[in-house]
Design an enzyme around this catalytic site. Structure first.
Site, PDB file in Angstrom:
ATOM      1  N   GLN A  63       0.827  -1.206   0.000  1.00  0.00           N
ATOM      2  CA  GLN A  63       0.000   0.000   0.000  1.00  0.00           C
ATOM      3  C   GLN A  63       0.858   1.252   0.000  1.00  0.00           C
ATOM      4  OE1 GLN A  63      -3.176  -0.204   2.824  1.00  0.00           O
ATOM      5  NE2 GLN A  63      -4.043   1.761   2.271  1.00  0.00           N
ATOM      6  N   ASP A  64       1.405   1.586   1.152  1.00  0.00           N
ATOM      7  CA  ASP A  64       2.180   2.800   1.356  1.00  0.00           C
ATOM      8  C   ASP A  64       3.645   2.421   1.554  1.00  0.00           C
ATOM      9  OD1 ASP A  64       1.389   5.495   1.517  1.00  0.00           O
ATOM     10  OD2 ASP A  64       1.753   5.570   3.668  1.00  0.00           O
TER      11      ASP A  64
END
Length: 229
Positions: A63-64
């Site tokens: 995701q991040d």
């Protein structure tokens, strides 16, 4: 399936789109203003540098990027040598230990050797401000990585998509399950790994799928560059 296409071939037009130019400009402006942005500029696109489009066999969606010092280097879940292995990756190693005979948990979290074998370690957002999780989530990176996934879906066949957690599963909704092999499980984070990531057997199932297609299985034992030479 188009075997000779490169990322440059399929993404050149996308990189000219106003949203993408704006994303890069915003990140550059933040760096120039003195903000610490991870990963370093030279590493932002490492996932594409290490795993060319025509070599993609497996996609693992993160995701991040990690937002701590020295961690992020452009490959989802991976950290540089010398950096403590993060909790989610430790749980991935735990799943590997429990499902792959002979797997020994490495003392590092550097996954470049996976990337060179065709495992695209793709974060859905490619930059982050230091210490501020999801701080670049609305900059346009999600649009870009949606395009990347759609291009893999279109131009490759038989790719294994490992979708861990709701975010990755939502992101992967565009994948055609008739063309590709989609495996879903909870995220390996300590918050959710016990809900079904442990025991999902995804690493073994991935290799069984690749071997069934006549392709070389992934050696899931991460090795540092000097160890593989």
């Amino acid at each position: 399936m188009t075997t000779s296409l490169t990322w440059h071939d399929v993404l050149a037009d996308e990189k000219q789109q106003p949203y993408f130019v704006n994303t890069l400009n915003t990140v550059a402006a933040e760096r120039q203003s003195g903000q610490t942005i991870y990963p370093p500029q030279k590493d932002v696109f490492n996932a594409f540098r290490y795993t060319e489009l025509n070599n993609v066999k497996v996609v693992i969606l993160g995701q991040d990027p990690y937002h701590g010092p020295g961690q992020a280097h452009g490959l989802a879940f991976s950290v540089r040598p010398g950096i403590a292995t993060p909790p989610s990756l430790l749980n991935m190693y735990k799943e590997l230990e429990g499902s792959l005979p002979g797997f020994v948990r490495p003392a590092h979290g550097y996954l470049e050797s996976w990337a060179h074998q065709g495992v695209l370690l793709l974060n859905t957002v490619l930059t982050v401000r230091a210490g501020q999780a999801h701080s670049h989530a609305s900059l346009g990176w999600e649009t870009f990585t949606d395009k990347v996934i759609s291009l893999i879906n279109e131009h490759r066949e038989g790719v294994v998509f490992l979708l861990w957690g709701a975010h990755a599963q939502k992101k992967g909704a565009i994948i055609d399950p008739k063309r590709h092999h989609v495996l879903k499980a909870p995220h390996p984070s300590p918050l959710s790994a016990h809900r079904g990531f442990f025991g999902c057997n995804h690493f073994v199932l991935t290799n069984e799928w690749l071997e069934k297609r006549g392709e070389k299985p992934i050696d899931w034992m991460p090795v540092l560059p000097m160890e593989s030479e």
